[in-house]
Design a protein around this motif. Structure first.
Motif, PDB file in Angstrom:
ATOM      1  N   VAL A   1      43.634  29.810  30.534  1.00 11.38           N
ATOM      2  CA  VAL A   1      44.566  28.933  31.261  1.00 11.38           C
ATOM      3  C   VAL A   1      43.836  27.780  31.943  1.00 11.38           C
ATOM      4  CG1 VAL A   1      46.484  28.970  32.928  1.00 11.38           C
ATOM      5  CG2 VAL A   1      45.919  31.025  31.680  1.00 11.38           C
ATOM      6  N   MET A   2      42.507  27.743  31.853  1.00  8.08           N
ATOM      7  CA  MET A   2      41.728  26.738  32.577  1.00  8.08           C
ATOM      8  C   MET A   2      42.206  25.299  32.375  1.00  8.08           C
ATOM      9  SD  MET A   2      37.727  27.862  32.791  1.00  8.08           S
ATOM     10  CE  MET A   2      37.471  27.761  31.021  1.00  8.08           C
ATOM     11  N   PRO A   3      42.442  24.849  31.140  1.00  6.42           N
ATOM     12  CA  PRO A   3      42.870  23.450  30.977  1.00  6.42           C
ATOM     13  C   PRO A   3      44.175  23.140  31.705  1.00  6.42           C
ATOM     14  CG  PRO A   3      42.212  24.390  28.881  1.00  6.42           C
ATOM     15  CD  PRO A   3      42.281  25.517  29.840  1.00  6.42           C
ATOM     16  N   LEU A   4      45.137  24.043  31.630  1.00  3.77           N
ATOM     17  CA  LEU A   4      46.413  23.816  32.296  1.00  3.77           C
ATOM     18  C   LEU A   4      46.250  23.873  33.815  1.00  3.77           C
ATOM     19  CD1 LEU A   4      49.398  23.276  31.811  1.00  3.77           C
ATOM     20  CD2 LEU A   4      49.793  25.740  31.809  1.00  3.77           C
ATOM     21  N   SER A   5      45.374  24.742  34.307  1.00  6.29           N
ATOM     22  CA  SER A   5      45.102  24.816  35.745  1.00  6.29           C
ATOM     23  C   SER A   5      44.503  23.506  36.242  1.00  6.29           C
ATOM     24  CB  SER A   5      44.149  25.977  36.058  1.00  6.29           C
ATOM     25  OG  SER A   5      44.735  27.218  35.746  1.00  6.29           O
TER      26      SER A   5
ATOM     27  N   ILE B   1      43.725  52.603  31.670  1.00  5.30           N
ATOM     28  CA  ILE B   1      43.626  51.623  30.587  1.00  5.30           C
ATOM     29  C   ILE B   1      44.977  51.449  29.906  1.00  5.30           C
ATOM     30  CG2 ILE B   1      42.610  51.219  28.305  1.00  5.30           C
ATOM     31  CD1 ILE B   1      40.050  52.506  29.331  1.00  5.30           C
ATOM     32  N   GLY B   2      45.726  52.543  29.806  1.00  4.92           N
ATOM     33  CA  GLY B   2      47.025  52.472  29.138  1.00  4.92           C
ATOM     34  C   GLY B   2      47.988  51.515  29.808  1.00  4.92           C
ATOM     35  N   ILE B   3      47.979  51.474  31.148  1.00  8.93           N
ATOM     36  CA  ILE B   3      48.927  50.611  31.868  1.00  8.93           C
ATOM     37  C   ILE B   3      48.260  49.338  32.388  1.00  8.93           C
ATOM     38  CG2 ILE B   3      50.366  52.556  32.579  1.00  8.93           C
ATOM     39  CD1 ILE B   3      49.008  52.420  35.314  1.00  8.93           C
ATOM     40  N   ASP B   4      46.976  49.152  32.028  1.00  8.13           N
ATOM     41  CA  ASP B   4      46.237  48.021  32.596  1.00  8.13           C
ATOM     42  C   ASP B   4      46.818  46.682  32.184  1.00  8.13           C
ATOM     43  OD1 ASP B   4      43.859  46.737  33.894  1.00  8.13           O
ATOM     44  OD2 ASP B   4      43.505  46.116  31.828  1.00  8.13           O
ATOM     45  N   ARG B   5      47.307  46.570  30.944  1.00 10.87           N
ATOM     46  CA  ARG B   5      47.791  45.260  30.491  1.00 10.87           C
ATOM     47  C   ARG B   5      48.951  44.776  31.362  1.00 10.87           C
ATOM     48  NH1 ARG B   5      47.202  41.510  26.278  1.00 10.87           N
ATOM     49  NH2 ARG B   5      48.359  39.729  27.039  1.00 10.87           N
ATOM     50  N   ILE B   6      49.816  45.704  31.775  1.00  6.42           N
ATOM     51  CA  ILE B   6      50.949  45.316  32.620  1.00  6.42           C
ATOM     52  C   ILE B   6      50.436  44.799  33.969  1.00  6.42           C
ATOM     53  CG2 ILE B   6      53.058  46.133  33.734  1.00  6.42           C
ATOM     54  CD1 ILE B   6      53.176  48.315  31.574  1.00  6.42           C
ATOM     55  N   LEU B   7      49.531  45.553  34.586  1.00  5.51           N
ATOM     56  CA  LEU B   7      48.969  45.126  35.860  1.00  5.51           C
ATOM     57  C   LEU B   7      48.105  43.880  35.699  1.00  5.51           C
ATOM     58  CD1 LEU B   7      47.930  48.622  37.292  1.00  5.51           C
ATOM     59  CD2 LEU B   7      49.899  47.239  37.961  1.00  5.51           C
ATOM     60  N   GLY B   8      47.444  43.770  34.535  1.00  8.22           N
ATOM     61  CA  GLY B   8      46.584  42.617  34.279  1.00  8.22           C
ATOM     62  C   GLY B   8      47.342  41.305  34.294  1.00  8.22           C
ATOM     63  N   MET B   9      48.586  41.320  33.846  1.00  9.35           N
ATOM     64  CA  MET B   9      49.390  40.096  33.859  1.00  9.35           C
ATOM     65  C   MET B   9      49.594  39.590  35.285  1.00  9.35           C
ATOM     66  SD  MET B   9      52.314  41.098  31.089  1.00  9.35           S
ATOM     67  CE  MET B   9      51.938  41.328  29.363  1.00  9.35           C
ATOM     68  N   PHE B  10      49.915  40.517  36.188  1.00  6.05           N
ATOM     69  CA  PHE B  10      50.185  40.127  37.573  1.00  6.05           C
ATOM     70  C   PHE B  10      48.909  39.700  38.296  1.00  6.05           C
ATOM     71  CE2 PHE B  10      53.784  42.811  36.440  1.00  6.05           C
ATOM     72  CZ  PHE B  10      54.848  42.098  36.964  1.00  6.05           C
ATOM     73  N   ARG B  11      47.817  40.459  38.109  1.00  2.45           N
ATOM     74  CA  ARG B  11      46.605  40.104  38.847  1.00  2.45           C
ATOM     75  C   ARG B  11      45.983  38.816  38.306  1.00  2.45           C
ATOM     76  NH1 ARG B  11      44.456  44.911  36.141  1.00  2.45           N
ATOM     77  NH2 ARG B  11      42.888  44.309  34.607  1.00  2.45           N
ATOM     78  N   THR B  12      46.174  38.517  37.005  1.00  2.00           N
ATOM     79  CA  THR B  12      45.665  37.256  36.473  1.00  2.00           C
ATOM     80  C   THR B  12      46.418  36.073  37.068  1.00  2.00           C
ATOM     81  OG1 THR B  12      45.096  38.358  34.392  1.00  2.00           O
ATOM     82  CG2 THR B  12      45.155  35.964  34.375  1.00  2.00           C
ATOM     83  N   ALA B  13      47.724  36.214  37.234  1.00  2.16           N
ATOM     84  CA  ALA B  13      48.509  35.158  37.881  1.00  2.16           C
ATOM     85  C   ALA B  13      48.012  34.923  39.310  1.00  2.16           C
ATOM     86  CB  ALA B  13      49.989  35.524  37.881  1.00  2.16           C
ATOM     87  N   VAL B  14      47.651  36.000  40.004  1.00  2.34           N
ATOM     88  CA  VAL B  14      47.117  35.874  41.366  1.00  2.34           C
ATOM     89  C   VAL B  14      45.722  35.251  41.337  1.00  2.34           C
ATOM     90  CG1 VAL B  14      46.371  37.157  43.413  1.00  2.34           C
ATOM     91  CG2 VAL B  14      48.508  37.769  42.270  1.00  2.34           C
ATOM     92  N   ASN B  15      44.901  35.617  40.341  1.00  2.00           N
ATOM     93  CA  ASN B  15      43.572  35.014  40.212  1.00  2.00           C
ATOM     94  C   ASN B  15      43.663  33.506  40.045  1.00  2.00           C
ATOM     95  OD1 ASN B  15      42.238  37.478  40.399  1.00  2.00           O
ATOM     96  ND2 ASN B  15      42.080  37.764  38.193  1.00  2.00           N
ATOM     97  N   VAL B  16      44.559  33.069  39.178  1.00  2.00           N
ATOM     98  CA  VAL B  16      44.745  31.630  38.939  1.00  2.00           C
ATOM     99  C   VAL B  16      45.248  30.941  40.206  1.00  2.00           C
ATOM    100  CG1 VAL B  16      46.134  29.943  37.665  1.00  2.00           C
ATOM    101  CG2 VAL B  16      45.078  31.867  36.456  1.00  2.00           C
TER     102      VAL B  16
END
Length: 442
Positions: free
Chosen positions: A299-303, A400-415
Protein backbone atom coordinates in the motif's frame (compact mmCIF):
# COMPACT_ATOMS: atom_id res chain seq x y z
CA UNK A 1 20.04 18.10 -6.30
CA UNK A 2 19.33 14.69 -7.84
CA UNK A 3 15.82 14.38 -9.23
CA UNK A 4 13.86 11.18 -8.97
CA UNK A 5 10.33 10.05 -9.50
CA UNK A 6 8.63 9.43 -6.16
CA UNK A 7 6.96 6.09 -5.56
CA UNK A 8 3.65 7.89 -5.04
CA UNK A 9 3.60 8.63 -8.79
CA UNK A 10 3.21 4.89 -9.34
CA UNK A 11 0.02 4.67 -7.28
CA UNK A 12 -2.04 4.60 -10.49
CA UNK A 13 -1.39 0.84 -10.47
CA UNK A 14 -3.58 0.66 -7.35
CA UNK A 15 -6.23 3.24 -8.31
CA UNK A 16 -8.39 0.77 -10.20
CA UNK A 17 -8.45 -1.51 -7.14
CA UNK A 18 -9.98 1.30 -5.10
CA UNK A 19 -12.43 2.23 -7.85
CA UNK A 20 -13.35 -1.44 -8.17
CA UNK A 21 -14.15 -1.57 -4.43
CA UNK A 22 -11.63 -4.26 -3.63
CA UNK A 23 -12.51 -4.07 0.07
CA UNK A 24 -16.15 -4.98 -0.70
CA UNK A 25 -15.06 -7.93 -2.81
CA UNK A 26 -12.84 -9.07 0.08
CA UNK A 27 -15.74 -8.97 2.54
CA UNK A 28 -17.93 -10.90 0.09
CA UNK A 29 -15.08 -13.40 -0.31
CA UNK A 30 -14.87 -13.78 3.48
CA UNK A 31 -18.59 -14.49 3.81
CA UNK A 32 -18.78 -16.87 0.85
CA UNK A 33 -15.61 -18.64 1.98
CA UNK A 34 -17.04 -19.11 5.47
CA UNK A 35 -20.24 -20.61 4.03
CA UNK A 36 -18.35 -22.99 1.71
CA UNK A 37 -15.95 -23.95 4.51
CA UNK A 38 -18.80 -24.95 6.81
CA UNK A 39 -20.27 -27.12 4.04
CA UNK A 40 -16.88 -28.74 3.31
CA UNK A 41 -16.17 -29.45 6.97
CA UNK A 42 -16.32 -33.23 7.64
CA UNK A 43 -18.61 -32.56 10.61
CA UNK A 44 -21.29 -31.38 8.14
CA UNK A 45 -21.47 -34.95 6.79
CA UNK A 46 -21.12 -34.13 3.08
CA UNK A 47 -17.45 -35.08 2.64
CA UNK A 48 -14.93 -37.39 4.25
CA UNK A 49 -11.99 -35.93 6.14
CA UNK A 50 -9.55 -36.94 3.38
CA UNK A 51 -11.61 -35.30 0.62
CA UNK A 52 -12.11 -32.18 2.71
CA UNK A 53 -8.36 -31.79 3.28
CA UNK A 54 -7.58 -32.25 -0.41
CA UNK A 55 -10.10 -29.60 -1.43
CA UNK A 56 -8.76 -27.26 1.29
CA UNK A 57 -5.25 -27.55 -0.18
CA UNK A 58 -6.55 -26.33 -3.55
CA UNK A 59 -8.57 -23.57 -1.93
CA UNK A 60 -5.37 -22.32 -0.27
CA UNK A 61 -3.59 -22.00 -3.63
CA UNK A 62 -4.59 -18.39 -4.55
CA UNK A 63 -3.59 -17.19 -1.08
CA UNK A 64 -0.22 -18.92 -1.30
CA UNK A 65 0.47 -17.43 -4.73
CA UNK A 66 -0.50 -13.96 -3.48
CA UNK A 67 1.82 -14.21 -0.47
CA UNK A 68 4.69 -15.49 -2.61
CA UNK A 69 4.31 -12.61 -5.08
CA UNK A 70 4.26 -10.00 -2.32
CA UNK A 71 7.23 -11.61 -0.54
CA UNK A 72 9.12 -11.72 -3.84
CA UNK A 73 8.98 -7.97 -4.44
CA UNK A 74 8.88 -6.73 -0.82
CA UNK A 75 12.63 -6.31 -0.30
CA UNK A 76 13.43 -4.59 -3.65
CA UNK A 77 10.39 -2.31 -3.24
CA UNK A 78 11.35 -1.23 0.29
CA UNK A 79 15.04 -0.98 -0.66
CA UNK A 80 14.45 1.40 -3.57
CA UNK A 81 11.77 3.39 -1.73
CA UNK A 82 14.02 4.12 1.25
CA UNK A 83 16.90 5.12 -1.02
CA UNK A 84 14.77 7.58 -3.01
CA UNK A 85 13.30 8.90 0.23
CA UNK A 86 16.77 9.58 1.64
CA UNK A 87 18.02 11.11 -1.61
CA UNK A 88 15.08 13.51 -1.45
CA UNK A 89 16.19 14.58 2.03
CA UNK A 90 19.82 15.57 1.53
CA UNK A 91 19.56 18.33 4.12
CA UNK A 92 21.50 18.51 7.37
CA UNK A 93 18.18 18.04 9.17
CA UNK A 94 18.07 14.40 8.05
CA UNK A 95 20.24 13.30 10.99
CA UNK A 96 18.03 14.94 13.61
CA UNK A 97 14.88 14.04 11.68
CA UNK A 98 15.83 10.36 11.41
CA UNK A 99 16.80 10.05 15.07
CA UNK A 100 13.58 11.69 16.29
CA UNK A 101 11.54 9.52 13.91
CA UNK A 102 13.12 6.38 15.39
CA UNK A 103 12.39 7.58 18.93
CA UNK A 104 8.81 8.38 17.91
CA UNK A 105 8.35 4.89 16.46
CA UNK A 106 9.72 3.30 19.65
CA UNK A 107 7.39 5.49 21.73
CA UNK A 108 4.24 4.58 19.77
CA UNK A 109 5.22 0.89 19.70
CA UNK A 110 5.65 0.94 23.48
CA UNK A 111 2.23 2.56 23.86
CA UNK A 112 0.70 -0.11 21.61
CA UNK A 113 2.25 -2.88 23.69
CA UNK A 114 1.09 -1.22 26.91
CA UNK A 115 -2.47 -1.12 25.56
CA UNK A 116 -2.18 -4.80 24.66
CA UNK A 117 -0.87 -5.70 28.12
CA UNK A 118 -3.61 -3.82 29.97
CA UNK A 119 -6.47 -5.09 27.81
CA UNK A 120 -5.32 -8.72 27.94
CA UNK A 121 -4.56 -8.77 31.67
CA UNK A 122 -7.98 -7.26 32.44
CA UNK A 123 -10.14 -9.30 30.04
CA UNK A 124 -8.07 -12.55 30.23
CA UNK A 125 -9.12 -14.16 26.91
CA UNK A 126 -6.82 -17.16 27.46
CA UNK A 127 -8.54 -18.05 30.73
CA UNK A 128 -11.58 -19.24 28.77
CA UNK A 129 -9.47 -21.63 26.68
CA UNK A 130 -7.64 -22.88 29.78
CA UNK A 131 -10.92 -23.70 31.52
CA UNK A 132 -11.93 -25.77 28.49
CA UNK A 133 -8.76 -27.84 28.81
CA UNK A 134 -6.19 -25.47 27.33
CA UNK A 135 -3.94 -25.92 24.32
CA UNK A 136 -1.79 -29.03 23.74
CA UNK A 137 0.89 -29.66 26.41
CA UNK A 138 -0.75 -27.20 28.83
CA UNK A 139 1.16 -26.68 32.06
CA UNK A 140 4.34 -28.38 30.83
CA UNK A 141 6.34 -25.21 30.27
CA UNK A 142 7.56 -22.66 32.76
CA UNK A 143 9.59 -19.50 32.27
CA UNK A 144 13.26 -20.02 33.04
CA UNK A 145 14.79 -17.06 34.90
CA UNK A 146 18.30 -17.82 33.62
CA UNK A 147 17.11 -17.40 30.03
CA UNK A 148 15.65 -14.01 30.86
CA UNK A 149 18.92 -12.93 32.51
CA UNK A 150 20.93 -14.16 29.53
CA UNK A 151 18.67 -12.24 27.14
CA UNK A 152 19.12 -8.98 29.07
CA UNK A 153 22.88 -9.56 29.32
CA UNK A 154 23.05 -10.01 25.54
CA UNK A 155 21.45 -6.62 24.78
CA UNK A 156 24.83 -5.02 23.82
CA UNK A 157 25.45 -7.86 21.35
CA UNK A 158 21.93 -7.48 19.98
CA UNK A 159 22.55 -3.76 19.38
CA UNK A 160 25.85 -4.38 17.59
CA UNK A 161 24.24 -7.10 15.49
CA UNK A 162 21.74 -4.59 14.09
CA UNK A 163 24.33 -3.73 11.44
CA UNK A 164 24.46 -6.76 9.12
CA UNK A 165 27.96 -8.06 8.37
CA UNK A 166 26.54 -9.81 5.31
CA UNK A 167 23.72 -7.81 3.67
CA UNK A 168 23.05 -10.59 1.16
CA UNK A 169 22.38 -13.01 4.01
CA UNK A 170 19.84 -10.58 5.49
CA UNK A 171 18.17 -10.26 2.09
CA UNK A 172 18.08 -14.03 1.49
CA UNK A 173 16.74 -14.82 4.97
CA UNK A 174 14.21 -11.96 4.92
CA UNK A 175 15.71 -10.27 7.99
CA UNK A 176 13.99 -6.94 7.39
CA UNK A 177 15.66 -4.89 10.11
CA UNK A 178 19.09 -5.71 8.72
CA UNK A 179 17.88 -4.86 5.21
CA UNK A 180 16.49 -1.49 6.36
CA UNK A 181 19.67 -0.48 8.23
CA UNK A 182 21.83 -1.52 5.27
CA UNK A 183 19.59 0.43 2.91
CA UNK A 184 19.68 3.57 5.08
CA UNK A 185 23.49 3.44 5.19
CA UNK A 186 23.66 3.01 1.41
CA UNK A 187 21.10 5.79 0.86
CA UNK A 188 23.08 8.25 3.00
CA UNK A 189 26.27 7.27 1.14
CA UNK A 190 24.58 7.95 -2.21
CA UNK A 191 23.82 11.52 -1.11
CA UNK A 192 27.59 12.08 -0.87
CA UNK A 193 28.13 11.20 -4.52
CA UNK A 194 28.35 13.74 -7.32
CA UNK A 195 25.10 14.22 -9.23
CA UNK A 196 26.31 12.62 -12.49
CA UNK A 197 27.63 9.59 -10.58
CA UNK A 198 24.42 9.09 -8.57
CA UNK A 199 21.97 9.54 -11.46
CA UNK A 200 22.31 5.98 -12.86
CA UNK A 201 21.63 4.55 -9.39
CA UNK A 202 18.49 6.67 -9.01
CA UNK A 203 17.25 5.74 -12.49
CA UNK A 204 17.84 2.07 -11.71
CA UNK A 205 15.89 2.46 -8.45
CA UNK A 206 13.00 4.04 -10.36
CA UNK A 207 12.93 1.12 -12.81
CA UNK A 208 12.89 -1.42 -9.97
CA UNK A 209 10.02 0.46 -8.30
CA UNK A 210 7.97 0.39 -11.52
CA UNK A 211 8.60 -3.32 -12.00
CA UNK A 212 7.62 -4.04 -8.38
CA UNK A 213 4.38 -2.07 -8.72
CA UNK A 214 3.41 -4.02 -11.85
CA UNK A 215 3.92 -7.27 -9.92
CA UNK A 216 1.92 -5.84 -6.99
CA UNK A 217 -0.97 -5.00 -9.34
CA UNK A 218 -0.94 -8.61 -10.56
CA UNK A 219 -0.94 -9.92 -6.99
CA UNK A 220 -3.86 -7.67 -6.02
CA UNK A 221 -6.07 -9.33 -8.63
CA UNK A 222 -5.87 -12.50 -6.54
CA UNK A 223 -6.84 -10.91 -3.20
CA UNK A 224 -10.63 -11.62 -3.19
CA UNK A 225 -10.03 -15.20 -4.34
CA UNK A 226 -7.20 -15.62 -1.81
CA UNK A 227 -9.43 -14.48 1.05
CA UNK A 228 -12.30 -16.69 -0.16
CA UNK A 229 -10.04 -19.74 -0.34
CA UNK A 230 -8.40 -19.00 2.99
CA UNK A 231 -11.70 -18.78 4.87
CA UNK A 232 -13.11 -21.83 3.14
CA UNK A 233 -9.98 -23.87 3.89
CA UNK A 234 -9.87 -22.64 7.50
CA UNK A 235 -13.45 -23.58 8.35
CA UNK A 236 -13.21 -26.86 6.46
CA UNK A 237 -10.27 -27.91 8.66
CA UNK A 238 -11.36 -26.35 11.98
CA UNK A 239 -14.37 -27.27 14.00
CA UNK A 240 -16.93 -24.50 14.42
CA UNK A 241 -16.71 -24.83 18.21
CA UNK A 242 -12.96 -24.09 18.27
CA UNK A 243 -13.38 -21.22 15.83
CA UNK A 244 -16.14 -19.64 17.92
CA UNK A 245 -14.16 -20.31 21.10
CA UNK A 246 -11.42 -18.03 19.76
CA UNK A 247 -13.97 -15.29 19.13
CA UNK A 248 -13.35 -13.71 22.55
CA UNK A 249 -9.61 -13.56 21.83
CA UNK A 250 -10.32 -11.92 18.47
CA UNK A 251 -12.59 -9.41 20.22
CA UNK A 252 -9.78 -8.46 22.63
CA UNK A 253 -7.37 -7.90 19.72
CA UNK A 254 -9.97 -5.74 17.93
CA UNK A 255 -10.59 -3.74 21.10
CA UNK A 256 -6.86 -3.12 21.51
CA UNK A 257 -6.58 -1.95 17.88
CA UNK A 258 -9.51 0.44 18.36
CA UNK A 259 -7.86 1.93 21.46
CA UNK A 260 -4.59 2.30 19.53
CA UNK A 261 -6.43 4.06 16.71
CA UNK A 262 -7.99 6.41 19.28
CA UNK A 263 -4.46 7.14 20.58
CA UNK A 264 -3.38 8.20 17.07
CA UNK A 265 -6.36 10.52 16.77
CA UNK A 266 -5.55 12.10 20.15
CA UNK A 267 -1.96 12.70 19.00
CA UNK A 268 -3.19 14.42 15.85
CA UNK A 269 -5.60 16.61 17.78
CA UNK A 270 -3.06 17.64 20.44
CA UNK A 271 0.09 18.02 18.33
CA UNK A 272 -1.24 19.28 14.98
CA UNK A 273 -4.56 20.84 16.10
CA UNK A 274 -6.24 19.18 13.12
CA UNK A 275 -9.64 17.51 13.07
CA UNK A 276 -8.99 13.76 13.63
CA UNK A 277 -12.24 12.79 11.89
CA UNK A 278 -11.24 14.68 8.75
CA UNK A 279 -7.91 12.85 8.96
CA UNK A 280 -9.72 9.50 9.05
CA UNK A 281 -11.84 10.51 6.06
CA UNK A 282 -8.76 11.56 4.09
CA UNK A 283 -6.93 8.25 4.65
CA UNK A 284 -9.91 6.01 3.96
CA UNK A 285 -8.54 4.65 0.66
CA UNK A 286 -5.15 3.39 1.95
CA UNK A 287 -6.92 1.97 5.02
CA UNK A 288 -9.35 0.01 2.85
CA UNK A 289 -6.56 -1.23 0.59
CA UNK A 290 -4.49 -2.22 3.63
CA UNK A 291 -7.51 -4.08 5.01
CA UNK A 292 -7.99 -5.85 1.69
CA UNK A 293 -4.38 -6.91 1.14
CA UNK A 294 -3.08 -7.25 4.74
CA UNK A 295 0.25 -5.89 3.44
CA UNK A 296 1.43 -2.41 4.38
CA UNK A 297 4.32 -2.71 1.91
CA UNK A 298 1.94 -3.14 -1.01
CA UNK A 299 0.00 0.00 0.00
CA UNK A 300 3.06 2.28 0.18
CA UNK A 301 2.47 4.16 -3.10
CA UNK A 302 -1.14 4.94 -2.22
CA UNK A 303 -0.13 5.96 1.32
CA UNK A 304 2.43 8.39 -0.12
CA UNK A 305 -0.07 9.84 -2.57
CA UNK A 306 -2.65 10.29 0.21
CA UNK A 307 -0.11 11.95 2.48
CA UNK A 308 0.95 14.39 -0.25
CA UNK A 309 -2.38 15.23 -1.87
CA UNK A 310 -5.00 14.82 0.87
CA UNK A 311 -3.03 15.49 4.06
CA UNK A 312 -0.81 18.20 2.61
CA UNK A 313 2.37 16.51 3.80
CA UNK A 314 5.67 17.43 2.16
CA UNK A 315 6.76 14.69 -0.26
CA UNK A 316 10.21 14.81 1.35
CA UNK A 317 8.58 13.72 4.59
CA UNK A 318 6.26 11.03 3.24
CA UNK A 319 8.86 9.55 0.85
CA UNK A 320 11.08 8.78 3.83
CA UNK A 321 8.58 7.95 6.58
CA UNK A 322 6.23 5.65 4.63
CA UNK A 323 8.86 3.09 3.43
CA UNK A 324 10.69 3.09 6.76
CA UNK A 325 7.42 2.98 8.72
CA UNK A 326 6.10 0.11 6.60
CA UNK A 327 9.03 -1.93 7.86
CA UNK A 328 9.75 -0.85 11.45
CA UNK A 329 6.60 0.99 12.61
CA UNK A 330 4.36 -2.00 13.23
CA UNK A 331 2.26 -0.77 16.16
CA UNK A 332 -0.79 -2.87 15.30
CA UNK A 333 1.41 -5.92 14.86
CA UNK A 334 3.21 -5.25 18.16
CA UNK A 335 -0.14 -4.99 19.95
CA UNK A 336 -1.27 -8.26 18.34
CA UNK A 337 1.96 -10.04 19.32
CA UNK A 338 1.68 -8.82 22.90
CA UNK A 339 -1.96 -9.85 23.29
CA UNK A 340 -1.33 -13.21 21.64
CA UNK A 341 1.71 -13.95 23.82
CA UNK A 342 -0.21 -13.31 27.05
CA UNK A 343 -3.26 -15.11 25.64
CA UNK A 344 -1.13 -18.18 24.94
CA UNK A 345 0.38 -18.01 28.44
CA UNK A 346 -3.11 -17.85 29.97
CA UNK A 347 -4.31 -20.72 27.77
CA UNK A 348 -1.35 -22.86 28.88
CA UNK A 349 -1.72 -21.85 32.52
CA UNK A 350 1.75 -20.24 32.59
CA UNK A 351 2.15 -17.65 35.35
CA UNK A 352 3.86 -14.48 34.17
CA UNK A 353 5.79 -12.41 36.71
CA UNK A 354 6.44 -8.65 36.42
CA UNK A 355 9.91 -9.46 35.11
CA UNK A 356 8.39 -11.77 32.52
CA UNK A 357 5.98 -9.04 31.35
CA UNK A 358 8.88 -6.57 31.04
CA UNK A 359 10.81 -9.16 29.05
CA UNK A 360 7.84 -9.70 26.75
CA UNK A 361 7.51 -5.93 26.26
CA UNK A 362 11.17 -5.56 25.31
CA UNK A 363 11.10 -8.61 23.04
CA UNK A 364 7.93 -7.50 21.24
CA UNK A 365 9.37 -4.00 20.64
CA UNK A 366 12.46 -5.56 19.07
CA UNK A 367 10.49 -8.21 17.17
CA UNK A 368 7.91 -5.79 15.75
CA UNK A 369 10.70 -3.66 14.26
CA UNK A 370 11.87 -6.64 12.23
CA UNK A 371 8.44 -7.96 11.29
CA UNK A 372 8.01 -8.38 7.50
CA UNK A 373 5.37 -6.06 6.01
CA UNK A 374 3.57 -9.01 4.41
CA UNK A 375 0.46 -11.09 5.18
CA UNK A 376 1.24 -13.35 8.12
CA UNK A 377 4.44 -11.51 9.01
CA UNK A 378 3.30 -10.99 12.60
CA UNK A 379 2.84 -14.70 13.23
CA UNK A 380 6.22 -15.52 11.68
CA UNK A 381 7.98 -13.37 14.29
CA UNK A 382 5.58 -14.35 17.09
CA UNK A 383 7.18 -17.78 17.48
CA UNK A 384 10.45 -16.20 18.66
CA UNK A 385 8.56 -13.99 21.14
CA UNK A 386 6.81 -17.03 22.63
CA UNK A 387 10.04 -18.99 22.91
CA UNK A 388 11.81 -16.10 24.67
CA UNK A 389 9.02 -16.09 27.28
CA UNK A 390 9.11 -19.87 27.75
CA UNK A 391 5.62 -20.37 26.33
CA UNK A 392 4.94 -23.46 24.13
CA UNK A 393 4.32 -22.68 20.48
CA UNK A 394 2.11 -25.75 19.87
CA UNK A 395 -1.08 -23.68 19.95
CA UNK A 396 0.31 -21.23 17.40
CA UNK A 397 -1.14 -23.32 14.58
CA UNK A 398 -4.62 -22.33 15.75
CA UNK A 399 -3.65 -18.65 15.75
CA UNK A 400 -2.26 -19.01 12.23
CA UNK A 401 -5.68 -20.21 11.13
CA UNK A 402 -7.41 -16.96 12.11
CA UNK A 403 -4.41 -14.68 11.57
CA UNK A 404 -5.47 -13.48 8.12
CA UNK A 405 -8.69 -12.02 9.54
CA UNK A 406 -6.84 -10.21 12.32
CA UNK A 407 -4.06 -9.28 9.90
CA UNK A 408 -6.46 -7.19 7.82
CA UNK A 409 -7.40 -5.03 10.80
CA UNK A 410 -3.91 -4.62 12.24
CA UNK A 411 -2.48 -3.73 8.81
CA UNK A 412 -5.05 -0.95 8.47
CA UNK A 413 -3.92 0.31 11.89
CA UNK A 414 -0.25 0.03 10.86
CA UNK A 415 -0.87 2.18 7.79
CA UNK A 416 -2.79 4.68 9.94
CA UNK A 417 0.22 4.88 12.26
CA UNK A 418 2.56 5.67 9.36
CA UNK A 419 0.27 8.41 8.06
CA UNK A 420 -0.07 9.80 11.59
CA UNK A 421 3.73 10.02 11.79
CA UNK A 422 3.75 11.83 8.43
CA UNK A 423 1.32 14.53 9.52
CA UNK A 424 3.04 15.02 12.90
CA UNK A 425 6.58 15.31 11.49
CA UNK A 426 5.39 17.52 8.65
CA UNK A 427 4.32 20.06 11.26
CA UNK A 428 7.90 20.37 12.54
CA UNK A 429 10.02 19.55 9.47
CA UNK A 430 7.87 20.00 6.36
CA UNK A 431 8.56 23.71 5.83
CA UNK A 432 12.29 23.36 6.58
CA UNK A 433 12.81 20.51 4.14
CA UNK A 434 10.76 22.16 1.39
CA UNK A 435 12.76 25.39 1.79
CA UNK A 436 16.08 23.55 1.61
CA UNK A 437 14.97 21.60 -1.48
CA UNK A 438 14.10 24.88 -3.23
CA UNK A 439 17.51 26.32 -2.29
CA UNK A 440 19.31 23.21 -3.53
CA UNK A 441 17.37 23.17 -6.80
CA UNK A 442 17.99 26.85 -7.52
Amino acid sequence: MIEFRSLNKLSFHLDRLIKGRLWLKVIIGLLLGAAIGIILNPSAGFLSETSSLRIADWLDLPGKIFMRLVQMIMIPLIFTSIITGIVGNTSENLKTFGLRLLLYFIFTTTIAITIGLVVTLILKPGQYIFELGGFPNSGKSQIIPDEQTDLIANIPNAISNLIPNNPMESILTGEMLGVVIFTIIIGVAITQLRSETAKPIIRFSEAIQKICMIVVSWAMMLVPYAVFGLMAALLSRTSIEIFLGLGYYMFVVMLGLILLLAFYLILILIITNKNPFKFLKAIREPQLLAFSTASSAAVMPLSMKTADEKLGVSSNISDFIIPVGATINMDGTALFQCITTIFMAQAYGVELSIMSLLLITFTVVAASIGTPAIPGGGVIILASVLQSAGIPIDGLIIIIGIDRILGMFRTAVNVTGDLTACIIFDKFYGTKLNTEVIINDS
